[in-house]
Design a protein around this motif. Sequence first.
Motif, PDB file in Angstrom:
ATOM      1  N   PRO A 174       0.825  -1.210   0.000  1.00 25.09           N
ATOM      2  CA  PRO A 174       0.000   0.000   0.000  1.00 25.09           C
ATOM      3  C   PRO A 174       0.859   1.260   0.000  1.00 25.09           C
ATOM      4  O   PRO A 174       1.817   1.368   0.766  1.00 25.09           O
ATOM      5  CB  PRO A 174      -0.814  -0.135   1.296  1.00 25.09           C
ATOM      6  CG  PRO A 174      -0.035  -1.067   2.164  1.00 25.09           C
ATOM      7  CD  PRO A 174       0.655  -2.004   1.230  1.00 25.09           C
ATOM      8  N   GLN A 175       0.494   2.218  -0.856  1.00 27.32           N
ATOM      9  CA  GLN A 175       1.278   3.441  -0.976  1.00 27.32           C
ATOM     10  C   GLN A 175       0.427   4.703  -0.875  1.00 27.32           C
ATOM     11  O   GLN A 175       0.781   5.632  -0.155  1.00 27.32           O
ATOM     12  CB  GLN A 175       2.053   3.431  -2.298  1.00 27.32           C
ATOM     13  CG  GLN A 175       3.103   2.338  -2.375  1.00 27.32           C
ATOM     14  CD  GLN A 175       3.868   2.372  -3.687  1.00 27.32           C
ATOM     15  OE1 GLN A 175       3.392   2.904  -4.689  1.00 27.32           O
ATOM     16  NE2 GLN A 175       5.067   1.812  -3.685  1.00 27.32           N
ATOM     17  N   SER A 176      -0.690   4.736  -1.591  1.00 22.49           N
ATOM     18  CA  SER A 176      -1.527   5.932  -1.562  1.00 22.49           C
ATOM     19  C   SER A 176      -2.229   6.049  -0.214  1.00 22.49           C
ATOM     20  O   SER A 176      -2.281   5.091   0.570  1.00 22.49           O
ATOM     21  CB  SER A 176      -2.563   5.880  -2.684  1.00 22.49           C
ATOM     22  OG  SER A 176      -3.533   4.876  -2.406  1.00 22.49           O
ATOM     23  N   ALA A 177      -2.779   7.222   0.047  1.00 22.15           N
ATOM     24  CA  ALA A 177      -3.483   7.447   1.308  1.00 22.15           C
ATOM     25  C   ALA A 177      -4.659   6.483   1.452  1.00 22.15           C
ATOM     26  O   ALA A 177      -4.915   5.947   2.545  1.00 22.15           O
ATOM     27  CB  ALA A 177      -3.974   8.894   1.375  1.00 22.15           C
ATOM     28  N   GLU A 178      -5.383   6.242   0.336  1.00 23.54           N
ATOM     29  CA  GLU A 178      -6.530   5.324   0.371  1.00 23.54           C
ATOM     30  C   GLU A 178      -6.082   3.892   0.643  1.00 23.54           C
ATOM     31  O   GLU A 178      -6.731   3.151   1.398  1.00 23.54           O
ATOM     32  CB  GLU A 178      -7.299   5.385  -0.948  1.00 23.54           C
ATOM     33  CG  GLU A 178      -7.999   6.707  -1.219  1.00 23.54           C
ATOM     34  CD  GLU A 178      -7.057   7.773  -1.777  1.00 23.54           C
ATOM     35  OE1 GLU A 178      -7.511   8.918  -1.929  1.00 23.54           O
ATOM     36  OE2 GLU A 178      -5.876   7.454  -2.046  1.00 23.54           O
ATOM     37  N   GLU A 179      -4.973   3.496   0.042  1.00 18.85           N
ATOM     38  CA  GLU A 179      -4.461   2.140   0.262  1.00 18.85           C
ATOM     39  C   GLU A 179      -3.987   1.956   1.693  1.00 18.85           C
ATOM     40  O   GLU A 179      -4.236   0.912   2.319  1.00 18.85           O
ATOM     41  CB  GLU A 179      -3.325   1.857  -0.725  1.00 18.85           C
ATOM     42  CG  GLU A 179      -3.786   1.747  -2.169  1.00 18.85           C
ATOM     43  CD  GLU A 179      -2.635   1.815  -3.157  1.00 18.85           C
ATOM     44  OE1 GLU A 179      -2.888   1.652  -4.360  1.00 18.85           O
ATOM     45  OE2 GLU A 179      -1.472   2.044  -2.730  1.00 18.85           O
ATOM     46  N   LEU A 180      -3.310   2.934   2.224  1.00 16.53           N
ATOM     47  CA  LEU A 180      -2.825   2.850   3.606  1.00 16.53           C
ATOM     48  C   LEU A 180      -3.990   2.809   4.593  1.00 16.53           C
ATOM     49  O   LEU A 180      -3.943   2.078   5.594  1.00 16.53           O
ATOM     50  CB  LEU A 180      -1.905   4.035   3.901  1.00 16.53           C
ATOM     51  CG  LEU A 180      -0.559   4.024   3.167  1.00 16.53           C
ATOM     52  CD1 LEU A 180       0.152   5.358   3.325  1.00 16.53           C
ATOM     53  CD2 LEU A 180       0.336   2.887   3.695  1.00 16.53           C
ATOM     54  N   GLU A 181      -5.034   3.573   4.306  1.00 20.46           N
ATOM     55  CA  GLU A 181      -6.223   3.553   5.163  1.00 20.46           C
ATOM     56  C   GLU A 181      -6.877   2.167   5.128  1.00 20.46           C
ATOM     57  O   GLU A 181      -7.294   1.628   6.160  1.00 20.46           O
ATOM     58  CB  GLU A 181      -7.222   4.614   4.709  1.00 20.46           C
ATOM     59  CG  GLU A 181      -8.407   4.801   5.641  1.00 20.46           C
ATOM     60  CD  GLU A 181      -8.098   5.695   6.836  1.00 20.46           C
ATOM     61  OE1 GLU A 181      -8.951   5.832   7.715  1.00 20.46           O
ATOM     62  OE2 GLU A 181      -6.982   6.272   6.865  1.00 20.46           O
ATOM     63  N   GLY A 182      -6.963   1.588   3.937  1.00 19.54           N
ATOM     64  CA  GLY A 182      -7.534   0.249   3.813  1.00 19.54           C
ATOM     65  C   GLY A 182      -6.737  -0.784   4.576  1.00 19.54           C
ATOM     66  O   GLY A 182      -7.307  -1.683   5.218  1.00 19.54           O
ATOM     67  N   TRP A 183      -5.434  -0.664   4.539  1.00 17.71           N
ATOM     68  CA  TRP A 183      -4.563  -1.602   5.266  1.00 17.71           C
ATOM     69  C   TRP A 183      -4.764  -1.452   6.774  1.00 17.71           C
ATOM     70  O   TRP A 183      -4.764  -2.457   7.509  1.00 17.71           O
ATOM     71  CB  TRP A 183      -3.110  -1.354   4.881  1.00 17.71           C
ATOM     72  CG  TRP A 183      -2.212  -2.513   5.195  1.00 17.71           C
ATOM     73  CD1 TRP A 183      -1.254  -2.572   6.163  1.00 17.71           C
ATOM     74  CD2 TRP A 183      -2.180  -3.774   4.510  1.00 17.71           C
ATOM     75  NE1 TRP A 183      -0.630  -3.796   6.142  1.00 17.71           N
ATOM     76  CE2 TRP A 183      -1.173  -4.551   5.132  1.00 17.71           C
ATOM     77  CE3 TRP A 183      -2.894  -4.321   3.444  1.00 17.71           C
ATOM     78  CZ2 TRP A 183      -0.880  -5.850   4.722  1.00 17.71           C
ATOM     79  CZ3 TRP A 183      -2.610  -5.614   3.036  1.00 17.71           C
ATOM     80  CH2 TRP A 183      -1.614  -6.361   3.671  1.00 17.71           C
ATOM     81  N   GLU A 184      -4.953  -0.241   7.231  1.00 21.92           N
ATOM     82  CA  GLU A 184      -5.205  -0.024   8.663  1.00 21.92           C
ATOM     83  C   GLU A 184      -6.544  -0.642   9.080  1.00 21.92           C
ATOM     84  O   GLU A 184      -6.668  -1.184  10.182  1.00 21.92           O
ATOM     85  CB  GLU A 184      -5.188   1.473   8.982  1.00 21.92           C
ATOM     86  CG  GLU A 184      -3.791   2.088   8.933  1.00 21.92           C
ATOM     87  CD  GLU A 184      -3.792   3.536   9.416  1.00 21.92           C
ATOM     88  OE1 GLU A 184      -4.867   4.027   9.830  1.00 21.92           O
ATOM     89  OE2 GLU A 184      -2.724   4.162   9.394  1.00 21.92           O
ATOM     90  N   ILE A 185      -7.532  -0.560   8.201  1.00 24.09           N
ATOM     91  CA  ILE A 185      -8.840  -1.163   8.492  1.00 24.09           C
ATOM     92  C   ILE A 185      -8.706  -2.678   8.623  1.00 24.09           C
ATOM     93  O   ILE A 185      -9.231  -3.293   9.566  1.00 24.09           O
ATOM     94  CB  ILE A 185      -9.850  -0.798   7.389  1.00 24.09           C
ATOM     95  CG1 ILE A 185     -10.159   0.694   7.431  1.00 24.09           C
ATOM     96  CG2 ILE A 185     -11.137  -1.614   7.538  1.00 24.09           C
ATOM     97  CD1 ILE A 185     -10.967   1.188   6.238  1.00 24.09           C
ATOM     98  N   LEU A 186      -7.982  -3.288   7.694  1.00 20.25           N
ATOM     99  CA  LEU A 186      -7.769  -4.734   7.756  1.00 20.25           C
ATOM    100  C   LEU A 186      -7.021  -5.120   9.024  1.00 20.25           C
ATOM    101  O   LEU A 186      -7.374  -6.091   9.710  1.00 20.25           O
ATOM    102  CB  LEU A 186      -6.983  -5.195   6.522  1.00 20.25           C
ATOM    103  CG  LEU A 186      -7.752  -5.241   5.207  1.00 20.25           C
ATOM    104  CD1 LEU A 186      -6.795  -5.483   4.050  1.00 20.25           C
ATOM    105  CD2 LEU A 186      -8.799  -6.331   5.261  1.00 20.25           C
ATOM    106  N   THR A 187      -5.972  -4.382   9.323  1.00 22.38           N
ATOM    107  CA  THR A 187      -5.188  -4.659  10.526  1.00 22.38           C
ATOM    108  C   THR A 187      -6.067  -4.576  11.766  1.00 22.38           C
ATOM    109  O   THR A 187      -5.973  -5.414  12.676  1.00 22.38           O
ATOM    110  CB  THR A 187      -4.014  -3.670  10.646  1.00 22.38           C
ATOM    111  OG1 THR A 187      -3.200  -3.753   9.467  1.00 22.38           O
ATOM    112  CG2 THR A 187      -3.159  -3.982  11.865  1.00 22.38           C
ATOM    113  N   TYR A 188      -6.930  -3.572  11.799  1.00 19.37           N
ATOM    114  CA  TYR A 188      -7.814  -3.385  12.953  1.00 19.37           C
ATOM    115  C   TYR A 188      -8.698  -4.617  13.168  1.00 19.37           C
ATOM    116  O   TYR A 188      -8.782  -5.152  14.283  1.00 19.37           O
ATOM    117  CB  TYR A 188      -8.675  -2.147  12.752  1.00 19.37           C
ATOM    118  CG  TYR A 188      -9.741  -1.996  13.813  1.00 19.37           C
ATOM    119  CD1 TYR A 188      -9.429  -1.512  15.088  1.00 19.37           C
ATOM    120  CD2 TYR A 188     -11.059  -2.368  13.549  1.00 19.37           C
ATOM    121  CE1 TYR A 188     -10.404  -1.401  16.067  1.00 19.37           C
ATOM    122  CE2 TYR A 188     -12.037  -2.252  14.522  1.00 19.37           C
ATOM    123  CZ  TYR A 188     -11.701  -1.774  15.779  1.00 19.37           C
ATOM    124  OH  TYR A 188     -12.671  -1.671  16.747  1.00 19.37           O
TER     125      TYR A 188
END
Length: 305
Positions: free
Chosen positions: A209-223
């Motif tokens: 993940p690189q873009s802001a949207e991708e990083l946000e999605g990764w944080e959601i999955l991690t959560y």
Amino acid sequence: MSGRDGDPRTFTYFVGIGLGHSLSPPLHDFVSYSLDLGWKFKVEECARVEDAIRLFREPTFAGGVITMPYKTAIMEHLDGLDEYCVKIGACNNVYRAVDGSLLGSNTDWCGVEACLATASSNGKGKPALIVGAGGAARAAIYALHERLNCNPIYVVNRDKGEVDALLLDTKSYGPNLSLVHLDTLTMARDVSQALSPFYIVGCVPDFKPQSAEELEGWEILTYFLQTTTQKGVLLDLCYKPRRTRLIQMGDQYNWHVIEGIMVVGRQVQEQYRLWCGEDIANKISLEEAWKVLQKAAENSRAINF
């Protein structure tokens, strides 16, 4: 080279772009040999969807598996579509009817369903989550909602426009389907433990993940992976590499992870049911076929890195 009893059908195909990592040839060649069909499985890189159709119109065509980017584009070139193809809006399987016409189907959904239900039936009727909003996501939603009764289904995807299209295309699944686009970590945190996803299905290529949207999605999955009390099942449809970032993260948080190669094996019987009939397809030794697929995966340099 010819098929069984003078049958002109000789080849089954895997068509698309970027197929160098495919594990399908040894699997399908084993199945064809074990059923005495005399069919050879060929991987064909097709620059245009018309190139695939040309192969399928040959009298030697026995069956075809379609992947990106042609799962949608190929539909308008076929003579007919079955109910799965129409409802999911994507075609991954082409077969020849008795009258010689080319028909399209979708067997991706049954691979998803079998992988999840075999791993654990506890997720039936519970919330689920998918990563992505493309053709694979549509097959995953069909398996989750129509077959496993999962609701709501959360969607994590970097592009809102793709999610809007997904919401529109899945309206035919009925008013009881609730698709919820989670695009912020705050929205994920507002989901109660009782509504946390049990099944998670990755429907996108493996990428950092690189873009802001991708990083946000990764944080959601991690959560969800980290905080969900009842650890569920995580299936990643991507298997290049075999141990994707999503699979590794699922392992880290003690989820039951399933590699994408399993989906390939779980739909092979349905593919042959379309290609040569139910009586013949039921003779497939799924246990032996799985051993062949597993060995191909273990020996593949294209996915083990």
